[in-house]
Every structure is written in structure tokens, then in C-alpha cells.
Design an enzyme around this catalytic site. Structure first.
Site, mmCIF file in Angstrom:
data_model
loop_
_atom_site.group_PDB
_atom_site.id
_atom_site.type_symbol
_atom_site.label_atom_id
_atom_site.label_comp_id
_atom_site.label_asym_id
_atom_site.label_seq_id
_atom_site.Cartn_x
_atom_site.Cartn_y
_atom_site.Cartn_z
ATOM 1 N N GLU A 149 1.048 -0.794 -5.246
ATOM 2 C CA GLU A 149 -0.031 0.194 -5.355
ATOM 3 C C GLU A 149 0.621 1.569 -5.467
ATOM 4 O O GLU A 149 0.819 2.261 -4.484
ATOM 5 C CB GLU A 149 -0.975 0.166 -4.150
ATOM 6 C CG GLU A 149 -2.242 0.993 -4.385
ATOM 7 C CD GLU A 149 -2.405 2.242 -3.521
ATOM 8 O OE1 GLU A 149 -3.273 3.073 -3.829
ATOM 9 O OE2 GLU A 149 -1.662 2.406 -2.534
ATOM 10 N N ASP B 105 0.828 -1.207 0.000
ATOM 11 C CA ASP B 105 0.000 0.000 0.000
ATOM 12 C C ASP B 105 0.865 1.260 0.000
ATOM 13 O O ASP B 105 1.871 1.333 0.713
ATOM 14 C CB ASP B 105 -0.872 -0.025 1.266
ATOM 15 C CG ASP B 105 -1.806 1.156 1.335
ATOM 16 O OD1 ASP B 105 -2.646 1.286 0.439
ATOM 17 O OD2 ASP B 105 -1.699 1.960 2.291
HETATM 18 C C1 GLC Z 1 -3.934 3.556 -0.417
HETATM 19 C C2 GLC Z 1 -5.289 2.944 -0.237
HETATM 20 C C3 GLC Z 1 -6.252 4.006 0.168
HETATM 21 C C4 GLC Z 1 -5.780 4.624 1.440
HETATM 22 C C5 GLC Z 1 -4.335 5.084 1.343
HETATM 23 C C6 GLC Z 1 -3.773 5.302 2.696
HETATM 24 O O1 GLC Z 1 -3.897 4.458 -1.449
HETATM 25 O O2 GLC Z 1 -5.682 2.295 -1.396
HETATM 26 O O3 GLC Z 1 -7.539 3.524 0.300
HETATM 27 O O4 GLC Z 1 -6.585 5.723 1.745
HETATM 28 O O5 GLC Z 1 -3.495 4.122 0.761
HETATM 29 O O6 GLC Z 1 -3.541 4.055 3.326
HETATM 30 C C1 GLC Z 2 -2.949 6.984 -3.265
HETATM 31 C C2 GLC Z 2 -2.815 7.954 -4.434
HETATM 32 C C3 GLC Z 2 -4.090 8.634 -4.635
HETATM 33 C C4 GLC Z 2 -5.076 7.608 -4.222
HETATM 34 C C5 GLC Z 2 -5.064 7.795 -2.743
HETATM 35 C C6 GLC Z 2 -6.208 7.227 -2.074
HETATM 36 O O1 GLC Z 2 -1.786 6.514 -2.811
HETATM 37 O O2 GLC Z 2 -1.702 8.710 -4.569
HETATM 38 O O3 GLC Z 2 -4.305 9.104 -5.918
HETATM 39 O O4 GLC Z 2 -6.239 7.667 -4.836
HETATM 40 O O5 GLC Z 2 -3.840 7.415 -2.291
HETATM 41 O O6 GLC Z 2 -7.228 8.089 -2.370
#
Ligand code: GLC
Ligand code: GLC
Length: 660
Positions: free
Chosen positions: A342, A300
Site C-alpha cells: 500500500e 499498510d
Molecule cells: C493507510 C490506510 C489508511 C490509514 C493509514 C494509517 O494509508 O489505508 O486508512 O489512515 O494507513 O494507518
Molecule cells: C496514505 C497516503 C495517503 C492516503 C493516506 C490515508 O498512506 O499517503 O495519500 O490516502 O495515507 O488517507
């Protein structure tokens, strides 16, 4: 600050690595008492440790070699790997052996993914086990469960604010329930995917609590500052991820009376990976999670894990070094494990996380955004342009192709790609935001804004697949023609992620065409985050409809969507050409159609996709030359086509053409 390698210069790092291992190994092996571990296990572990040590040593030296206590941490890291390997169950060790010999198992055409929230789908882990038949019916072989670990009370960012990586949110079950589910999924041929949320912990994680109570050792786990001096310096070059939550990237902590780095929500404290204790502590958590029976770990927020003053603190080289080091450790202690990246960032940065030595698989956010872009514009030129040079990946890696996930849609395409075909990136993003919030004239979409930043004009989009593709509006209008078009758009997009190359990933609910759920605003813990609009509860009564349909009572829209995607999944699994990643675009010079050939060994499939609500004619001759044949079978439609005539595409039609 001493730069790594400045304090200690080794001319021969390989030799130092070897020497260190010789010194450390006896102590590493002493973490097991002999009678506990099989000889074969010891041998396997030592062989892998020796194999991966030179690389691991170099990576850790790069990160932490300048520290006086480097050798201590090196030893602790190796011991952590040894302890975790000992705790790994026999079935997982067997799977490890299999995957060592078949490291690209995830490239098979048979791999199809789904993602869900346990509470919204089935309430808890116990009940989820009862639904394994549902996943099998749909054809899924990969299941991503959204974060299910213990979280802080109140808002927990959909599970991404973890207070304990070793226990499950009691509302969902226990670690035993998770292990049992993992066993059952394995039995059913379904890989388990869980998140490794390692950029931050919740503010009530034990480390954060220790920090709050003044424990200096744990204060060093985070980025904590007494006043604004340093935060303000960092702030000059930082982006804001959640500007509607809070301006800037730091949160004032009342108890400590200090500022804490919080990239996301104010209760998500960023971990400080400059501290080797953080690296090792999170390694322990990572391997613990892996040992519950996880096949794929979703890393993540990878882009944010390393900070350096004067930079954007995103995608820094050290972030890659950390992931590489974790990957080496996974090869040693949980070798069957695959990492999924991600990184929802610029496409040039997305690919930097992908490699056999980093994340073997990755979300494909550029494809995702550009499929929506093509749907809005009815033109495929930007998608085409991007695919020409951004689709190929290194060996033994794969894209994960998706249309929707639990997060928003951000328009992360490359401005240069856009400029080269006469599109202004900034203006185009404004258009897409207007289109997908339904403000643009004649838009079919019903999305809602996410994180609008009036200062920069930046905005992202929330909404379910069906609502964004026009079904919500069509149903409200009660217009059969519009409903038909919406269904076709959904099928078109699904037909592409199932065929374009990589692992297709469904966000469960989309197989039914679930619409936006505006009721999230009634829950104060969710009201401030519009992503909840596309995280609706599973409606099991719909399954009943499916049964009614089987009984000959005619088909509902949901039934049609479900049976269509289920059929396409089954077709994909029978199409050898759809394994792997190899794809060649066909330049049809038709602005509305995307066309490509998929190939794997001797198998070839031609895919034609019409992004407009007008019928299109495609030159049969071009299909003959691309697909190397005169006659083709459209496997989706079950019809035969002769390339001596032109090939027609109805509104939003997608064809998968096999040579006959
Ligand atoms: C990632 C997750 C998102 C979350 C963020 C902080 O982007 O997909 O849902 O808000 O990380 O953990
Ligand atoms: C992610 C991204 C952003 C994504 C968010 C969760 O790491 O940078 O675009 O949608 O965290 O909203």
C-alpha cells in the site's frame, strides 16, 4: 552515528552468513522439542532457512550490522521464524507447498477481489461466515477484511490504530472466529487478505504504554524527543499527511512530557525500525497474523517505515530493505504468504515496492486516479500516456486494480507525464478537486474534500464510486437520462479494472451503487474524517430487491448494477486472455476512447472504452490489425462485429472483443 558497514567490514559476506548459520542453527532448532515436530517439517524448514539465509543475512546486516548486539538479534529473528513455523497448521502447510510450486497463482483470470469492513458489512465475524454465499455469487476469490484487531477506544482510524495484534476487537469476535472464517473461506476457494499495520501502533498498545510509564527499552520502540530541537529539524523536509488533524508530524504527549512521531493521527505512534527489537517484535506479530490463515498481507503505509534526517522520510532505500527481509522470512516461515504493497505515492516510487522479493502485488493508485481523471475530462490522453510506460511489471507480480477503497483519492500522477502532453500538473489537480467536489460547472460528481491544506493548495477526494460517477446527483434530480449515464460510467470503469491486467478489486457496496453516507458526522469519533462518507453500512434489504427482480418484478438501478458487474466478473473468469498483466495499447487517435489488447499465450482480447457521453466511431481496420481477425464477438453485449465496417461505441460503452 556509525554508518552500517563502517564498523564492521566483511570482505566475504557470504562466508560470514554461512558461518553464522552454522553457529545459530542448533540453537534455532532447540526451540522445538523433537517429539513435537515431524521430521518432514524440520527438513522443510531447514532447507528453506538455508536457501534464504544468505539473502536474509545480507539484508539484516545492511540494516543492523553496525550494532554491537547484531548477532543476538540475528539469532532471535531466526528463532521467531522457527517458532512460527511450528505453530502453522497442517492445511496452511499444505497450501504453502502448493504455492511454492505455483508462485504466480494470483495472476489467474479467475482471481477477483473484494474489500469490506466487518462491522459495517455483517456486524461481526460470525455473521460474515453466513455471507460467504454472497461472495461466491458475485464471483469473488479474494476477500480483504479491513483491520479487525483490538483498537483504542474512541477514534481508531477505521481500525488502523491497533492496540493488540493478537486479539480481535471484541465487537467483531475472537481469534478463533477469525481462524474459523479463514478455514471456511479457503474451503470456498476465497483467499483471505488482512492488513499488517506495521508503521505504527496505537498509543495504547502495550509497547506505547510501557514507553509512557518511563520504560526506556520501549521508548526506543518509537521516536520520542524531549523538546522541539530534533522534531523541528526533521520537520523541514517532511510532508503533512493529515494536516487537518494536526499541523506537523509530532504530537506532544502530556504524560511523558515528550514529543512523539505521529505521521498519521496523533494517537498512531510511528515505530522505530532503526531498532532491531522493533523489527523482530513486528515479525512475531506478522507471522502470528499469517498463521490465522491469511493468504495475502496488505503492508499498510509502507512508504513511511524508515526515517532519516534531511529527507522526506518516505520511500527510503531502507524501507525496501525491511520489506525484503520480511519477505525472506515469510518464504522461510509462511511460504504461501503474498505481500501487497500500500504505497499511495508518486508512480515512480509505487513500482519500487513491487517484486518477487518484496511485495508481489500492489495497489495501482496511478491507474485509479487516471481513470477518474479521464472520466472528468472525457479524454484518455493522460491515462494512455501513463499506461504506455507504467503498466508492465516484473515477472511474478501483479497490480491490484481498483476504483475506490476505504481511503481518499489523491491525484498522484506524474507531472512530467502530464507536461509532455501539455497539461500543467498543479492546475490540473485544482481542476480535478473542483470537479469531484461538484464545484466545477456541469460536474456530475458529488465528492467531498479530504485533508485540504490551504497553505499548499493540496486536497484529496472522498466519495463512493456511485456518488463520484454521477448517480447521487442524477437521483436527486430525478433525471432518467442522467441516471443512465451514471450507470454507464460505473460499468465502464468496472469493465476496465476487470480487463486491463492485474487483480480487480471491488470495494464492496460498489456492486450496488451505494451512495455517500453523510451521517458519519453524527458520530464524534468519525466526524473529523470525511473518508467515512464512503464507508457506508451494507444494506441487506437490497438483496431482497434482487430476488424480486428474479421473480420478474422488473429491475431497479441497484439490481442492474449488481447483475452487470456480476456478469462481467463471470466473463472475465472465462477469458484466458485476461490472465496476467500483458497489455498493448492501441493508438486510435480518438481522444475519448481508450483501446488495448490483452494477451496471454494464444488468447487475445481487444477492449474499447468510450469515456465520453457522445457516441464514437472506431475504424474496423484498426481492430482487425490489433486483434488479428475479421470477426469479433462482443462478449459483454453478446453481439458479433464485422471489421469491414466501422465499429460504433455508444455513450460510455465498453466492449470486450474476442476473435471468432
Ligand atoms: C493507510 C490506510 C489508511 C490509514 C493509514 C494509517 O494509508 O489505508 O486508512 O489512515 O494507513 O494507518
Ligand atoms: C496514505 C497516503 C495517503 C492516503 C493516506 C490515508 O498512506 O499517503 O495519500 O490516502 O495515507 O488517507
Amino acid at each position: 552515528m556509525i554508518e552500517p558497514n563502517e564498523s564492521l567490514q566483511f570482505t566475504d559476506l557470504g562466508f560470514e552468513a554461512e558461518l553464522s548459520l552454522k553457529r545459530i542453527l542448533p540453537r534455532v532448532l532447540s526451540v522445538w522439542s523433537e517429539d513435537e515436530v515431524h521430521d518432514l517439517d524440520v527438513q522443510r524448514f531447514v532447507r528453506r532457512l538455508e536457501q534464504h539465509w544468505p539473502t536474509l543475512f545480507r539484508l539484516l546486516f545492511e540494516l543492523y550490522g553496525h550494532r554491537y548486539d547484531f548477532f543476538y538479534h540475528l539469532e532471535e529473528i531466526a528463532k521467531t521464524a522457527a517458532r512460527s513455523w511450528k505453530n502453522r497448521s497442517a492445511p496452511l502447510k499444505n497450501l504453502d507447498e502448493q504455492r511454492i510450486h505455483e508462485p504466480d497463482w494470483f495472476q489467474s483470470e479467475r482471481v477477483v477481489g473484494g474489500a469490506l469492513y466487518v462491522d459495517l458489512f455483517s456486524e461481526n465475524l460470525g455473521k460474515l461466515r453466513e455471507h460467504i454465499g454472497y461472495f461466491k455469487e458475485l464471483g469473488l476469490t479474494y476477500l480483504h477484511l479491513m483491520p479487525l484487531f483490538a483498537v483504542r477506544p474512541g477514534d481508531n482510524d477505521g481500525g488502523y490504530a491497533i492496540s493488540n495484534y493478537r486479539s480481535i476487537d471484541p465487537r467483531l469476535g475472537t481469534i478463533d472466529d477469525l481462524c474459523r472464517l479463514a478455514d471456511d473461506l479457503r474451503e470456498a476457494g476465497i483467499s483471505l487478505v488482512l492488513d499488517f499495520v506495521f508503521n505504527h501502533t496505537s498509543d495504547d498498545h502495550i509497547w506505547a504504554k510501557q514507553a509512557q510509564s518511563g520504560n526506556k527499552e520501549y521508548q526506543q520502540f518509537y521516536y520520542i524527543f524531549p523538546d522541539r530541537t530534533i522534531p523541528d529539524q526533521y520537520e523541514r523536509t517532511l510532508r503533512e499527511i493529515f494536516p487537518t488533524v494536526r499541523r506537523g508530524n509530532f504530537t506532544w504527549q502530556d504524560g511523558m512530557e515528550q514529543w512523539v512521531w505521529t505521521t498519521f493521527n496523533s494517537f498512531q505512534w510511528d515505530l522505530n525500525y532503526q531498532n532491531p527489537s522493533v523489527f523482530r517484535s513486528m515479525l512475531e506479530e506478522m507471522l502470528f497474523i499469517a498463521n490465522t490463515g491469511v493468504d495475502i498481507l496488505r503492508l499498510d503505509a509502507v512508504a513511511f517505515i524508515w526515517k532519516q534526517m534531511g529527507t522526506s522520510c518516505e520511500n527510503l532505500p531502507q524501507a525496501h530493505t525491511i520489506i525484503r527481509a520480511y519477505n525472506e522470512l515469510a518464504r522461510i516461515a509462511a511460504p504461501g504468504l503474498v505481500f501487497k504493497s500500500e504505497a499511495i505515492v508518486h508512480p515512480d516510487d509505487v513500482v519500487k515496492y513491487i517484486g518477487a522479493d518484496q511485495c508481489q502485488i500492489s495497489y495501482n493508485p496511478t491507474l485509479m486516479a487516471l481513470l477518474w481523471e479521464s472520466l472528468a475530462t472525457r479524454e484518455t490522453k493522460l491515462l494512455f500516456k501513463s499506461l504506455t510506460h507504467r503498466h508492465q511489471l516484473p515477472q511474478r507480480t501483479s497490480w491490484v486494480n481498483y476504483l475506490r477503497c476505504h481511503d481518499d483519492i489523491g491525484w498522484t500522477f506524474d507531472d512530467q507525464d502530464a507536461a509532455e502532453i501539455g497539461i500543467n500538473g498543479y492546475d490540473h489537480r485544482q481542476f480535478l478537486n473542483e470537479f469531484y467536489t461538484g464545484q466545477f460547472a456541469n460536474s456530475f460528481a458529488r465528492g467531498v474534500p479530504f485533508q485540504h491544506n490551504p497553505q499548499t493548495g493540496d486536497m484529496r477526494i472522498s466519495g463512493t464510486l456511485a456518488s463520484l460517477a454521477g448517480l447521487e446527483q442524477a437521483l436527486l434530480a430525478g433525471d432518467r437520462d442522467l441516471i443512465e449515464l451514471a450507470i454507464r460510467r460505473i460499468t465502464l470503469l468496472q469493465g476496465i479494472i476487470l480487463s486491463v491486467g492485474g487483480i480487480p478489486l471491488l470495494y464492496l457496496g460498489e456492486e450496488w451503487g451505494l451512495l455517500n453516507d453523510y451521517d458519519f458526522v453524527k458520530d464524534p469519533a468519525k466526524a473529523g474524517d470525511t473518508r467515512w462518507v464512503h464507508r457506508p453500512r451494507m444494506k441487506w434489504e437490497y438483496l431482497q430487491e434482487l430476488d424480486d427482480h428474479h421473480n420478474g418484478n422488473g429491475g431497479s438501478i441497484r439490481t442492474r448494477l449488481f447483475t452487470t458487474v456480476k456478469r462481467m466478473i463471470a466473463m472475465r473468469k472465462e477469458s484466458a486472455a485476461l490472465a496476467g498483466q500483458k497489455m498493448e495499447l492501441i493508438n486510435l487517435r480518438n481522444p475519448h476512447v481508450l483501446a488495448y489488447v490483452r494477451m496471454n499465450d494464444s488468447a487475445r482480447m481487444v477492449v474499447l472504452a468510450n469515456f465520453s457521453e457522445e457516441p464514437q466511431e472506431i475504424s474496423g481496420n484498426q481492430i482487425r490489425t490489433a486483434g488479428f481477425g475479421h470477426f469479433f464477438e462482443d462478449v459483454l453485449e453478446g453481439s458479433e462485429l464485422n471489421t469491414s465496417a466501422d465499429i460504433s461505441l455508444s455513450p460510455y460503452q465498453i466492449r470486450w472483443l474476442n476473435r471468432v
